[in-house]
Design a protein around this motif. Sequence first.
Motif, short mmCIF file in Angstrom:
data_model
loop_
_atom_site.label_atom_id
_atom_site.label_comp_id
_atom_site.label_asym_id
_atom_site.label_seq_id
_atom_site.Cartn_x
_atom_site.Cartn_y
_atom_site.Cartn_z
N LEU A 196 0.85 -1.20 0.00
CA LEU A 196 0.00 0.00 0.00
C LEU A 196 0.88 1.25 0.00
CD1 LEU A 196 -2.72 -1.18 2.53
CD2 LEU A 196 -2.56 -1.59 0.07
N ARG A 197 1.44 1.54 -1.14
CA ARG A 197 2.45 2.61 -1.24
C ARG A 197 1.85 4.01 -1.21
NH1 ARG A 197 7.03 0.01 -1.96
NH2 ARG A 197 7.00 -2.05 -2.94
N HIS A 198 0.52 4.11 -1.37
CA HIS A 198 -0.14 5.42 -1.30
C HIS A 198 -0.73 5.69 0.08
CE1 HIS A 198 0.28 5.97 -5.61
NE2 HIS A 198 -0.21 4.75 -5.79
N LEU A 199 -0.55 4.75 1.00
CA LEU A 199 -1.16 4.85 2.32
C LEU A 199 -0.56 6.02 3.11
CD1 LEU A 199 -3.30 3.15 3.87
CD2 LEU A 199 -1.38 2.05 5.03
N THR A 200 -1.44 6.92 3.57
CA THR A 200 -0.99 8.04 4.39
C THR A 200 -1.44 7.92 5.83
OG1 THR A 200 -2.93 9.38 3.82
CG2 THR A 200 -0.99 9.60 2.41
N SER A 201 -2.48 7.10 6.09
CA SER A 201 -3.00 6.96 7.45
C SER A 201 -3.31 5.50 7.73
CB SER A 201 -4.27 7.81 7.63
OG SER A 201 -4.82 7.64 8.92
N LEU A 202 -2.70 4.94 8.80
CA LEU A 202 -2.94 3.55 9.19
C LEU A 202 -3.29 3.51 10.67
CD1 LEU A 202 -2.93 0.51 8.61
CD2 LEU A 202 -0.48 0.49 9.12
N TRP A 203 -4.48 2.94 10.96
CA TRP A 203 -4.99 2.86 12.34
C TRP A 203 -5.32 1.39 12.60
CZ3 TRP A 203 -7.53 7.15 15.33
CH2 TRP A 203 -8.14 6.70 16.50
N LEU A 204 -4.57 0.75 13.50
CA LEU A 204 -4.80 -0.64 13.87
C LEU A 204 -5.08 -0.70 15.36
CD1 LEU A 204 -1.94 -2.43 11.89
CD2 LEU A 204 -4.30 -2.06 11.17
N ASP A 205 -6.28 -1.16 15.71
CA ASP A 205 -6.70 -1.21 17.11
C ASP A 205 -7.23 -2.61 17.38
OD1 ASP A 205 -7.74 -0.90 19.61
OD2 ASP A 205 -9.01 0.82 19.15
N PHE A 206 -6.42 -3.43 18.06
CA PHE A 206 -6.78 -4.82 18.30
C PHE A 206 -7.12 -5.02 19.77
CE2 PHE A 206 -3.78 -5.54 14.57
CZ PHE A 206 -4.82 -5.52 13.67
N HIS A 207 -8.21 -5.75 20.02
CA HIS A 207 -8.77 -5.83 21.37
C HIS A 207 -8.52 -7.17 22.06
CE1 HIS A 207 -11.27 -2.11 21.28
NE2 HIS A 207 -11.16 -2.30 19.99
N MET A 208 -7.72 -8.01 21.49
CA MET A 208 -7.61 -9.36 22.03
C MET A 208 -6.22 -9.58 22.63
SD MET A 208 -8.80 -12.80 20.08
CE MET A 208 -9.14 -14.31 20.97
N GLN A 209 -6.18 -10.24 23.77
CA GLN A 209 -4.90 -10.58 24.39
C GLN A 209 -4.26 -11.74 23.64
OE1 GLN A 209 -3.39 -8.99 26.83
NE2 GLN A 209 -5.04 -7.50 26.98
N ARG A 210 -3.11 -11.48 23.05
CA ARG A 210 -2.40 -12.52 22.30
C ARG A 210 -0.91 -12.38 22.54
NH1 ARG A 210 -3.42 -11.52 16.58
NH2 ARG A 210 -2.60 -13.60 16.29
N SER A 211 -0.16 -13.31 22.03
CA SER A 211 1.28 -13.26 22.25
C SER A 211 1.91 -12.13 21.47
CB SER A 211 1.92 -14.59 21.83
OG SER A 211 1.93 -14.69 20.43
N ALA A 212 3.05 -11.64 21.94
CA ALA A 212 3.73 -10.53 21.27
C ALA A 212 4.12 -10.89 19.84
CB ALA A 212 4.97 -10.13 22.07
N THR A 213 4.44 -12.15 19.61
CA THR A 213 4.85 -12.56 18.27
C THR A 213 3.71 -12.38 17.28
OG1 THR A 213 6.41 -14.15 19.17
CG2 THR A 213 5.72 -14.47 16.89
N GLU A 214 2.51 -12.76 17.66
CA GLU A 214 1.37 -12.69 16.76
C GLU A 214 0.94 -11.24 16.50
OE1 GLU A 214 -1.07 -16.80 17.34
OE2 GLU A 214 -1.33 -15.27 18.87
#
Length: 449
Positions: A196-214
Amino acid sequence: MKPTQVSMLDMPRPVLAHILSFLSSAEEQPHEPFCSKDLANALLASKRLWQAADALPGPPELNLTAAKQRQAREAGVEDKLLAFLARRGRSWPRVSLDVLSVVQLGQVLGSLKSSSCGSAVAALELDYALADSFGLPEELSALTTLTALSVDYFKFDKSLPAPELARLCSLTALQSVRVTAQLGTGPLPAEAFCLLRHLTSLWLDFHMQRSATELQLSAHHLSGCTALQRLYLENVVLSTSEEAATAAWQQLEELVIHPARGGPDAGLWRALPRLPCLTRVDIQNVSGAPSVELSTVLGESSSLANIWLADYSEALPPQLPTSLTVLAIQGAPELRIMPVHTGLRCLWLSACPSLGAWPDSITTMTQLTCLSLNWCGLQQLPAPLAALPALEVLNLGFNRLTDLPPLACFSSLKRLDLQSNALEMMPEVLRGEAASHIELNLRSNPGGF
């Protein structure tokens, strides 16, 4: 009423049923409805409004809520609604859908994809809060004209399988992506974002407890996002080297990380001064190693104007860049010295109970118009703070103040918050008409003001 505000789907259920029947008919004139004369007139008027809206160059945006879908289902016209959307699908530049069924969602998205006629769809919002089935439909990958995508997949009983985010890789026109989700098993797919080379805004909000690797985002995930200006990460580990972050994010203006869980490589912090467009950082849970790094590297930046830190664990304030105008530090139990910077206009310090050193240089902050010292254990207002000349907002709530000294900023002060202190009587400086221009908050004091 403007034509662009006309919404067929806001009609009562009987009216909706008839209008959808009219719109799905190929005949020029609708069949005579079996209803009252008043209702027939309303239906004909509604049809004329929609015909007028169809003729406009900028038709209404599509906002199909779950309630409206159920309304159509109960009226027995859900198929006709989907048929109508299929015919009109490419004319809406912005589409907002509450997802009930992934199969039906696929049908609607299939009607939006580009064809020889082209597609006007530029922004798509998908809300899965009420969905009775799960997953991202394959048809999403075909919407190659999309420039903005928002997916809200927050449900208490189901998770979005992480590999399904790979469907985003074909949407190379995207400029803005927001995903709020409980994420299922599997690592975050690198191909979801790296193309996504035109991406200017990325918002990732994850609500689940998981391992740091994942939950880890690495340079491999984001190295192609060289146009990125705003990056918001919640419950995601951002692990990248100083060199990779510097090379990829020369356009980055805003970085928000909640919390600052460190990955194998903490080079991100060392890269911050080398990002020439970076003006704002908001980082939570910085206690420990992130605090140590940030206490020194922030001062090396030549562009940072706005810094927000939560859970800062150092006794000394961080070194501050000369470009800084706004500083907020929340939850810093070890901080002992008040930060001083002559360019500051706003300073928020909250839950800093160990503050006890008030340098005389505080009085050099002549541009400071907003000062907040809530939950800082103050028993009296230090003289350097009372001498600040330009304050317009002064928040001193949730301390142990018993009185207030004369304030150099009295004439410029607009709001003063003294709630939840130990005031048994109105401070002398606030009595009479002289203080009538100040908006006071004196709630929850022993004096019962």
